[in-house]
Design a protein around this motif. Structure first.
Motif, PDB file in Angstrom:
ATOM      1  N   HIS A 119      -7.266   8.368  -0.261  1.00 51.32           N
ATOM      2  CA  HIS A 119      -5.966   7.701  -0.343  1.00 51.32           C
ATOM      3  C   HIS A 119      -4.945   8.819  -0.581  1.00 51.32           C
ATOM      4  CE1 HIS A 119      -2.863   4.806  -1.594  1.00 51.32           C
ATOM      5  NE2 HIS A 119      -2.600   5.659  -2.574  1.00 51.32           N
ATOM      6  N   HIS A 145       0.858  -1.185   0.000  1.00 52.80           N
ATOM      7  CA  HIS A 145       0.000   0.000   0.000  1.00 52.80           C
ATOM      8  C   HIS A 145       0.895   1.237   0.000  1.00 52.80           C
ATOM      9  CE1 HIS A 145      -3.203   2.636   2.094  1.00 52.80           C
ATOM     10  NE2 HIS A 145      -3.505   2.506   0.803  1.00 52.80           N
ATOM     11  N   GLU A 201      -8.239   0.212  -0.655  1.00 49.67           N
ATOM     12  CA  GLU A 201      -7.882   0.031  -2.065  1.00 49.67           C
ATOM     13  C   GLU A 201      -6.399  -0.286  -2.081  1.00 49.67           C
ATOM     14  OE1 GLU A 201      -5.936   2.697  -3.859  1.00 49.67           O
ATOM     15  OE2 GLU A 201      -5.523   3.105  -1.768  1.00 49.67           O
ATOM     16  N   HIS A 253     -13.334   7.106   1.155  1.00 54.09           N
ATOM     17  CA  HIS A 253     -12.087   7.395   1.880  1.00 54.09           C
ATOM     18  C   HIS A 253     -11.149   8.210   1.000  1.00 54.09           C
ATOM     19  CE1 HIS A 253     -10.324   4.213  -0.595  1.00 54.09           C
ATOM     20  NE2 HIS A 253      -9.125   4.522  -0.098  1.00 54.09           N
ATOM     21  N   ILE A 313      -1.520   6.332   2.641  1.00 55.38           N
ATOM     22  CA  ILE A 313      -2.340   6.045   3.816  1.00 55.38           C
ATOM     23  C   ILE A 313      -3.790   6.426   3.497  1.00 55.38           C
ATOM     24  CG2 ILE A 313      -0.525   6.174   5.584  1.00 55.38           C
ATOM     25  CD1 ILE A 313      -1.360   9.025   6.146  1.00 55.38           C
ATOM     26  N   ASP A 314      -4.717   5.787   4.205  1.00 45.31           N
ATOM     27  CA  ASP A 314      -6.149   6.009   3.948  1.00 45.31           C
ATOM     28  C   ASP A 314      -6.820   6.662   5.150  1.00 45.31           C
ATOM     29  OD1 ASP A 314      -5.814   4.690   1.546  1.00 45.31           O
ATOM     30  OD2 ASP A 314      -6.454   2.738   2.332  1.00 45.31           O
TER      31      ASP A 314
HETATM   32 ZN   LIG Z   1      -5.020   3.756   0.030  1.00 44.10          ZN
END
Ligand SMILES: [Zn+2]
Length: 326
Positions: free
Chosen positions: A283, A201, A325, A281, A204-205
């Motif tokens: 990202h 990833h 995601e 959300h 950050i989300d």
């Molecule tokens: Zn993300």
């Protein structure tokens, strides 16, 4: 004067003879020359033992001048020393603070066309002090010139640093004190929400309601403001300069256009669920030289210790949960 006589055979008597002009002239010249020579010797002898008032005045003025030159030289040396200290401080402190290369001493002390100009002056003892003062003045002038150039450079560095401070991402992309907003996924290896395999990833989300305002994290220029078919959905990329970019993805709405100059904290879009996303959300990515880095390291100006602790705690708790995601 002795009289000249000549015997006249016709009158059989001695007659007074007139002195020829040539001889008389010769005598006059000789007398004058002798008088001159004698008086010169007399003046020379006199001036050797006794000073004329004019000479005395000149000697006094000369002495005064010497004292003044000595004083001038002393002051110049003092100024030169002060300048040297300033140069040292410039090289060791000011320039090193701004990561500028120090100016080599050879450059700082290089002459202004050399001492040749003063060779003649230096050769004469009476004007040697004056020449020394002039040479020192030249050196000081050159040093001041180089120093002022260095200060100009430092001013530029300060401006650049100031620009850098405002440009490098260093705030959160949304208002974390809003209770509806929460941290929902960290940077690093995570389980993919679609395929459930481990995937890296790159950002950050943050979860929250649709329409939550998203802010630029540093000054810069909008490089992309478009729908991304690769999975990011509505996406904004900001170029902050100095090698930094930030990416804001899955927006419901984009509020800036490509090429816009933006400032830190400016609204750039609204939170959404566009692209490859499971749930509303944001990202958020930080890239340095096109390599993603952990954005958590860039929340340094506006985050409280409590908020930071919350994020770290959430990071640990969410470590095994899938990202929203990839
Ligand atoms: Zn993300």
């Amino acid at each position: 004067m002795a009289k000249h006589y000549t015997f006249n055979p016709h009158t059989l008597s001695y007659e007074i003879l007139g002195i020829p002009f040539r001889v008389r002239l010769y005598r006059i010249v000789l007398t004058v020359a002798l008088a001159c020579a004698l008086s010169t010797v007399a003046i020379y002898v006199f001036s050797y033992f006794f000073e004329t008032p004019r000479a005395a005045l000149m000697r006094q003025q000369n002495e005064e001048l010497q004292i003044k030159y000595d004083f001038l030289l002393q002051r110049l040396r003092q100024t030169d020393n002060e300048l040297n200290e300033l140069m040292q401080r410039d090289n060791k402190m000011y320039r090193s603070i701004f990561e500028a290369d120090p100016i080599p001493l050879s450059v700082r002390e290089s002459g202004m066309g050399g001492i040749k100009r003063y060779e003649k002056l230096l050769a004469e003892a009476q004007t040697a002090q004056a020449a020394k003062a002039l040479i020192l003045m030249d050196k000081i002038t050159k040093k001041i010139y180089i120093q002022s150039k260095s200060f100009d450079e430092i001013v530029e560095y300060v401006r650049e640093k100031e620009n850098m401070i405002f440009s490098i991402p260093s705030i959160q992309p949304l208002n974390l004190s809003d209770p509806k907003v929460h941290f929902s996924g960290g940077y690093g290896w995570r389980s993919d929400p679609f395929y459930h395999n481990q995937k890296f990833h790159h950002g950050i989300d943050f979860g929250g309601p649709t329409g939550t305002p998203i802010y630029a994290t540093g000054n810069g220029t909008v490089e992309k403001a478009e729908f991304n078919w690769g999975g990011y959905g509505n996406m904004v990329i900001v170029n902050h300069g100095f090698g930094y970019h930030t990416r804001y993805a899955h927006l419901s709405e984009i509020k800036v256009r490509q090429g816009d100059k933006i400032t830190r904290g400016q609204l750039i879009g609204l939170m959404g669920n566009t692209g490859r996303s499971k749930g509303t959300h944001l990202h958020y990515e930080v890239l340095f030289k096109n390599q993603d880095v952990n954005p958590i390291n860039f929340f340094n100006t506006d985050i409280s210790e409590e908020e930071y602790g919350k994020i770290i705690k959430a990071l640990k708790e969410d470590a095994d949960k899938p990202a929203m995601e990839y």
